[in-house]
Design a protein around this motif. Sequence first.
Motif, PDB file in Angstrom:
ATOM      1  N   ARG A 103       0.843  -1.242  -0.327  1.00 13.00           N
ATOM      2  CA  ARG A 103       0.049  -0.027   0.035  1.00 13.00           C
ATOM      3  C   ARG A 103       0.712   1.331  -0.018  1.00 13.00           C
ATOM      4  O   ARG A 103       0.476   2.534  -0.265  1.00 13.00           O
ATOM      5  CB  ARG A 103      -0.876   0.105   1.135  1.00 13.00           C
ATOM      6  N   PHE A 104       2.150   1.092   0.308  1.00 10.92           N
ATOM      7  CA  PHE A 104       2.999   2.384   0.125  1.00 10.92           C
ATOM      8  C   PHE A 104       3.615   2.307  -1.066  1.00 10.92           C
ATOM      9  O   PHE A 104       4.580   3.134  -1.467  1.00 10.92           O
ATOM     10  CB  PHE A 104       3.978   2.134   1.193  1.00 10.92           C
ATOM     11  N   GLY A 105       3.472   1.480  -2.089  1.00  9.75           N
ATOM     12  CA  GLY A 105       4.325   1.547  -3.349  1.00  9.75           C
ATOM     13  C   GLY A 105       5.406   0.808  -3.550  1.00  9.75           C
ATOM     14  O   GLY A 105       6.186   0.735  -4.508  1.00  9.75           O
ATOM     15  N   LEU A 106       5.912   0.078  -2.291  1.00 10.17           N
ATOM     16  CA  LEU A 106       7.238  -0.730  -2.431  1.00 10.17           C
ATOM     17  C   LEU A 106       6.869  -2.042  -2.831  1.00 10.17           C
ATOM     18  O   LEU A 106       5.989  -2.702  -2.763  1.00 10.17           O
ATOM     19  CB  LEU A 106       7.662  -0.802  -0.933  1.00 10.17           C
ATOM     20  N   SER A 107       7.907  -2.529  -3.870  1.00 10.88           N
ATOM     21  CA  SER A 107       7.722  -3.638  -4.470  1.00 10.88           C
ATOM     22  C   SER A 107       8.250  -4.793  -3.632  1.00 10.88           C
ATOM     23  O   SER A 107       9.352  -4.594  -3.131  1.00 10.88           O
ATOM     24  CB  SER A 107       8.397  -3.560  -5.661  1.00 10.88           C
ATOM     25  N   TRP A 108       7.503  -5.917  -3.548  1.00 11.70           N
ATOM     26  CA  TRP A 108       8.037  -7.101  -2.825  1.00 11.70           C
ATOM     27  C   TRP A 108       8.072  -8.458  -3.982  1.00 11.70           C
ATOM     28  O   TRP A 108       7.186  -8.312  -4.644  1.00 11.70           O
ATOM     29  CB  TRP A 108       7.163  -7.498  -1.625  1.00 11.70           C
ATOM     30  N   GLN A 109       8.908  -9.268  -3.628  1.00 12.47           N
ATOM     31  CA  GLN A 109       8.909 -10.411  -4.149  1.00 12.47           C
ATOM     32  C   GLN A 109       8.676 -11.656  -3.215  1.00 12.47           C
ATOM     33  O   GLN A 109       9.530 -11.813  -2.352  1.00 12.47           O
ATOM     34  CB  GLN A 109      10.229 -11.080  -4.689  1.00 12.47           C
ATOM     35  N   ILE A 110       7.646 -12.413  -3.119  1.00 12.37           N
ATOM     36  CA  ILE A 110       7.172 -13.480  -2.235  1.00 12.37           C
ATOM     37  C   ILE A 110       7.381 -14.739  -2.921  1.00 12.37           C
ATOM     38  O   ILE A 110       6.442 -15.193  -3.584  1.00 12.37           O
ATOM     39  CB  ILE A 110       5.766 -13.197  -1.657  1.00 12.37           C
ATOM     40  N   VAL A 111       8.522 -15.333  -2.510  1.00 12.70           N
ATOM     41  CA  VAL A 111       9.041 -16.534  -3.199  1.00 12.70           C
ATOM     42  C   VAL A 111       9.129 -17.797  -2.496  1.00 12.70           C
ATOM     43  O   VAL A 111       9.955 -17.699  -1.446  1.00 12.70           O
ATOM     44  CB  VAL A 111      10.257 -16.413  -4.004  1.00 12.70           C
ATOM     45  N   PRO A 112       8.529 -18.798  -2.825  1.00 10.45           N
ATOM     46  CA  PRO A 112       8.647 -20.231  -2.131  1.00 10.45           C
ATOM     47  C   PRO A 112       9.981 -20.769  -2.425  1.00 10.45           C
ATOM     48  O   PRO A 112      10.512 -20.752  -3.641  1.00 10.45           O
ATOM     49  CB  PRO A 112       7.365 -21.040  -2.459  1.00 10.45           C
ATOM     50  N   ASN A 113      10.726 -21.292  -1.533  1.00 13.17           N
ATOM     51  CA  ASN A 113      11.866 -21.891  -1.961  1.00 13.17           C
ATOM     52  C   ASN A 113      11.748 -23.191  -3.087  1.00 13.17           C
ATOM     53  O   ASN A 113      12.683 -23.447  -3.666  1.00 13.17           O
ATOM     54  CB  ASN A 113      12.628 -22.478  -0.613  1.00 13.17           C
ATOM     55  N   ARG A 114      10.662 -23.690  -2.951  1.00 18.21           N
ATOM     56  CA  ARG A 114      10.456 -24.620  -3.825  1.00 18.21           C
ATOM     57  C   ARG A 114      10.419 -24.282  -5.254  1.00 18.21           C
ATOM     58  O   ARG A 114      10.564 -25.048  -6.072  1.00 18.21           O
ATOM     59  CB  ARG A 114       9.116 -25.333  -3.585  1.00 18.21           C
ATOM     60  N   LEU A 115       9.915 -23.047  -5.480  1.00 23.25           N
ATOM     61  CA  LEU A 115      10.354 -22.517  -6.878  1.00 23.25           C
ATOM     62  C   LEU A 115      11.490 -22.661  -7.207  1.00 23.25           C
ATOM     63  O   LEU A 115      11.871 -22.843  -8.515  1.00 23.25           O
ATOM     64  CB  LEU A 115       9.560 -20.875  -6.991  1.00 23.25           C
ATOM     65  N   TYR A 116      12.689 -22.119  -6.574  1.00 22.18           N
ATOM     66  CA  TYR A 116      13.972 -22.344  -7.104  1.00 22.18           C
ATOM     67  C   TYR A 116      14.241 -23.740  -7.200  1.00 22.18           C
ATOM     68  O   TYR A 116      14.967 -23.964  -8.216  1.00 22.18           O
ATOM     69  CB  TYR A 116      14.861 -21.707  -5.916  1.00 22.18           C
TER      70      TYR A 116
END
Length: 153
Positions: A103-116
């Motif tokens: 909501r503040f405009g900051l970008s995040w990546q929410i990544v499960p270890n399983r994806l890697y």
Amino acid sequence: MPEISTCLWFDDNLMEAVEFYTSVFPNSEITAVSHYDDGRVLAARWTLDGRPFRGINGGPVHAGFTETVSISVDCADQSEVDYYWDTLVAGGEPDQCAWLKDRFGLSWQIVPNRLYELISDPDPARAQAAAAVMMTQQKIIVADLEAAADAAG
């Protein structure tokens, strides 16, 4: 060794953001706050799960936050992905491939270890199938990645 930390520039809502971020992540705290002469918050230091951050209320930002800088959160499992994604995207915007803006405009990546693990599978067909599914998702759903990899392998 010098301490390296991320510094974020806010218009005038630094403390609202810091209080939100430190409530989301375990082992987090506000460690310092300084003020302008008129009492408004100038700057703050905080930790998110022990990692140092600092920020300033610097006034209007010409470009604001952009996707060129993001904070990545490696998650142990789907429940962590769900918690961090759902909490951080509330009032913000979902994006593709594990990215969101809060909501503040900051970008995040929410990544499960399983994806890697899946996109690095030694079987190229499994890796490509998992990557192809990831490209269609916003919040990453591990079960869908695994199903695609298993179907390809």
